[in-house]
Design an enzyme around this catalytic site. Structure first.
Site, mmCIF file in Angstrom:
data_model
loop_
_atom_site.group_PDB
_atom_site.id
_atom_site.type_symbol
_atom_site.label_atom_id
_atom_site.label_comp_id
_atom_site.label_asym_id
_atom_site.label_seq_id
_atom_site.Cartn_x
_atom_site.Cartn_y
_atom_site.Cartn_z
ATOM 1 C CB CYS A 25 -10.563 -37.468 -31.547
ATOM 2 S SG CYS A 25 -10.341 -36.044 -32.612
ATOM 3 C CB CYS A 39 -8.645 -38.022 -34.486
ATOM 4 S SG CYS A 39 -8.158 -36.748 -33.318
#
Length: 119
Positions: A30, A33
């Site tokens: 991600c 993230c």
């Protein structure tokens, strides 16, 4: 305080044993993230009295499913064992610190009483 990794086996106990716990649900693949991780880590160093935890949604798929994670990163905050914040999306440092301030000031019992009266 550095961030800690949570698993399905220690998640609930960590929430119960600590006054305030922030949890970052994330995954290695991600991009947002990865961008948020340094912010989360840096802010964690400013608050010794709060547990900053991370849950790898790939490694902890059952925990992520139980927490109804649909998008990552997702930040959850618990105070006195109660979920008080649950939102997807990375936060800039000032917004994360502001959120923490609001959680610190929150009277959980009063909020529970008021939400019960509202229903």
């Amino acid at each position: 305080m550095a961030t800690i990794d949570l698993t399905g086996s220690d998640f609930e106990q960590t929430i119960i044993d600590n006054k305030i716990v922030l949890v970052d649900f994330w995954a290695e693949w991600c991009g947002p993230c990865k961008q948020f991780a340094p912010t989360y880590s840096a802010v964690s160093e400013k608050f010794d009295d709060i547990v900053f935890a991370k849950v790898d949604t790939e490694a902890e798929q059952q925990l992520a499913a139980a927490a109804s994670i649909r998008s990552i990163p997702t930040i959850m905050a618990f105070k006195d064992g109660h979920l008080v914040y649950n939102e997807a999306g990375a936060l800039p440092p000032q917004a994360l610190e502001s959120l923490i301030g609001q959680i610190q000031e929150l009277d959980v019992e009063k909020a529970i009483r008021e939400s019960g009266q509202a229903q």
